[in-house]
Enzyme design. Structure first.
Site, PDB file in Angstrom:
ATOM      1  N   THR A 127      -8.221 -11.775   5.907  1.00 47.52           N
ATOM      2  CA  THR A 127      -7.180 -11.592   4.903  1.00 47.52           C
ATOM      3  C   THR A 127      -6.705 -12.893   4.272  1.00 47.52           C
ATOM      4  OG1 THR A 127      -6.435  -9.672   6.150  1.00 47.52           O
ATOM      5  CG2 THR A 127      -4.924 -10.517   4.506  1.00 47.52           C
ATOM      6  N   ILE A 158      -3.349 -13.311  10.574  1.00 44.30           N
ATOM      7  CA  ILE A 158      -4.368 -13.302  11.626  1.00 44.30           C
ATOM      8  C   ILE A 158      -3.692 -13.126  12.976  1.00 44.30           C
ATOM      9  CG2 ILE A 158      -6.299 -14.552  12.647  1.00 44.30           C
ATOM     10  CD1 ILE A 158      -6.122 -16.446  10.155  1.00 44.30           C
ATOM     11  N   ARG A 239     -12.179  -0.405  14.685  1.00 45.63           N
ATOM     12  CA  ARG A 239     -11.182   0.617  14.362  1.00 45.63           C
ATOM     13  C   ARG A 239     -10.943   1.611  15.491  1.00 45.63           C
ATOM     14  NH1 ARG A 239     -13.006   0.654   8.094  1.00 45.63           N
ATOM     15  NH2 ARG A 239     -11.468  -0.893   7.401  1.00 45.63           N
ATOM     16  N   ARG A 264      18.609  14.316  30.725  1.00 45.05           N
ATOM     17  CA  ARG A 264      19.754  14.345  29.826  1.00 45.05           C
ATOM     18  C   ARG A 264      20.250  15.777  29.636  1.00 45.05           C
ATOM     19  NH1 ARG A 264      24.213  11.979  27.551  1.00 45.05           N
ATOM     20  NH2 ARG A 264      24.463  12.594  25.366  1.00 45.05           N
ATOM     21  N   GLY A 335      18.344  10.490  20.732  1.00 47.35           N
ATOM     22  CA  GLY A 335      19.583  10.480  19.973  1.00 47.35           C
ATOM     23  C   GLY A 335      20.146   9.076  19.840  1.00 47.35           C
ATOM     24  N   GLY A 336      21.452   8.940  20.086  1.00 47.64           N
ATOM     25  CA  GLY A 336      22.094   7.638  19.974  1.00 47.64           C
ATOM     26  C   GLY A 336      21.468   6.596  20.868  1.00 47.64           C
ATOM     27  N   GLU A 359      -6.012  -3.458  10.454  1.00 42.98           N
ATOM     28  CA  GLU A 359      -7.381  -2.914  10.481  1.00 42.98           C
ATOM     29  C   GLU A 359      -7.610  -1.877   9.395  1.00 42.98           C
ATOM     30  OE1 GLU A 359     -10.245  -3.928  12.570  1.00 42.98           O
ATOM     31  OE2 GLU A 359      -8.707  -5.442  12.527  1.00 42.98           O
ATOM     32  N   GLY A 360      -6.919  -2.023   8.300  1.00 44.77           N
ATOM     33  CA  GLY A 360      -7.036  -1.072   7.199  1.00 44.77           C
ATOM     34  C   GLY A 360      -5.899  -0.075   7.233  1.00 44.77           C
TER      35      GLY A 360
END
Length: 384
Positions: A127, A158, A239, A264, A335-336, A359-360
């Site tokens: 890139t 990179i 990939r 919970r 949640g919170g 990677e695309g």
């Protein structure tokens, strides 16, 4: 008959990776994500466990693992921490170009280096600021000068950029993409900017500056102009591995959300007993299982030396999008508590977002898929 059962050896390696991830990665993930740095002693620990060299052929000191086995290991390491794992995983990025296109001398020089017990960092650099998914837009140049090439340009985004001992760099020779091995001590090679990212923050993403860097001609990988073929071959193999890492992050989020929902309570009973939560968790679990199977199928195609471009894009896009959805839903289940740093789900959500880009991008993967469906071959182009 199709088998979805790992071999005994694969189970052992997966368990090794899981135990390392649980002991060495999970315990420090939050701290080093906050620091946006990689712990200095972790590379050697991973190297001694064989977790930086498992894909290197045995004759060069590695484990010789195939693509499916490598995907199993990648999932476990990223289950521990996607950021820390990405540093280790990127260290094997130069392996395939060297094995498939390098000379005997190159393999004998660099593969044992990457397999050594004290560890070595490596990277691959495609890139540039103006060239990501479009490899044809790369502007870095290499010109022949006697027994060397002179490289000029800058590579960005990179993984391990600026700290890697060895980097495979792509530049143009007379307009044709060509691959080179660049070492950290080469004259004219320097580390550039270090990026601050939304996720995978424990891995360094940096740039590499090539200021008339003089690289011996025997460090060219393949022929002049063969760089595009090397890049496309690399992406077919990489990939599925990046997709496996995304599955690891998604799986971690599902497990955590389920455990939380069991404990919970709201309105007198565990929230797992509430359909709004239980159905969400069921969808999350299904997506992870589906993503893993796509990863395995793509990796198996790599092992058979088939064209894995289409399957790799299936796996990469689906696994990355799954990780994003699953981690976002995990935050919602908590949640919170989910948006607080006391719980790891917010980190996993940030990590997951990166997998939709590297990677695309997910959009590029869909472009490649559509090209295959239209009767052509995918262009396989994506950022490094």
């Amino acid at each position: 008959m199709i088998s979805f059962e790992p071999t005994d050896e694969q189970r052992e390696l997966r368990q090794l990776a899981h135990e390392f991830a649980e002991r060495e990665l999970r315990t420090i993930a939050a701290e080093w994500d906050e620091r946006e740095a990689f712990p200095p002693d972790l590379l050697a620990k991973a190297a001694r466990a064989g977790l930086t060299s498992y894909a290197i052929p045995g004759q060069y000191g590695g484990g010789g693992a195939d693509a499916v086995t490598s995907a199993l290991i990648a999932e476990e390491l990223s289950w521990g921490c996607g950021g820390l794992a990405s540093t280790l995983q990127a260290t094997m990025f130069p392996v395939r170009p060297l094995v498939r296109f390098g000379t005997d001398a190159q393999r004998e020089r660099y593969l044992p280096l990457l397999a050594r017990e004290e560890g070595a960092l490596a990277a691959i650099a495609f890139t540039e600021t103006h060239a990501g998914s479009d490899l044809s837009a790369i502007r870095s140049e290499a010109r022949r000068d006697g027994d060397a090439y002179v490289l000029t340009g800058e590579k960005v985004y990179i993984t391990n950029g600026g700290v890697a001992d060895v980097t495979v760099v792509f530049a143009k020779v007379n307009g044709a993409l060509t691959a080179f091995v660049v070492e950290s001590g080469d004259p004219g090679v320097s580390a550039g900017r270090v990026e601050r990212k939304i996720g995978l923050r424990a891995s360094q993403t940096g740039s590499l500056v090539l200021d008339a860097a003089r690289i011996p001609s025997d460090r060219r990988i393949g022929d002049e102009g063969e760089g595009l073929a090397i890049a496309l071959d690399f992406f077919q193999a990489s990939r599925p591995q990046v997709a496996a890492a995304a599955v690891g992050v998604a799986r971690a989020a599902v497990e955590y959300a389920v455990a939380y929902a069991r404990e919970r309570e709201a309105f007198g009973r565990p929230i797992l007993k509430r359909q709004g939560v239980s159905f969400k968790l069921a969808d999350m679990a299904m997506l992870v299982e589906a993503a893993r199977l796509l990863v395995w199928r793509a990796a198996a195609a790599v092992d058979r030396n088939e064209d894995a471009g289409l399957l790799g894009s299936y796996a990469k896009a689906f696994a990355a999008d799954t990780a994003m959805r699953v981690t976002t839903d995990a935050v919602q289940v908590l949640g919170g508590a989910g948006i607080m740093r006391d719980h790891p789900v917010e980190k996993w959500m940030r990590d997951a977002k990166v997998f939709q880009i590297v990677e695309g991008t997910s959009e590029i993967q869909r472009h490649i898929i559509a090209t295959y469906l239209g009767g052509g071959e995918g262009d396989g182009q994506a950022p490094g």
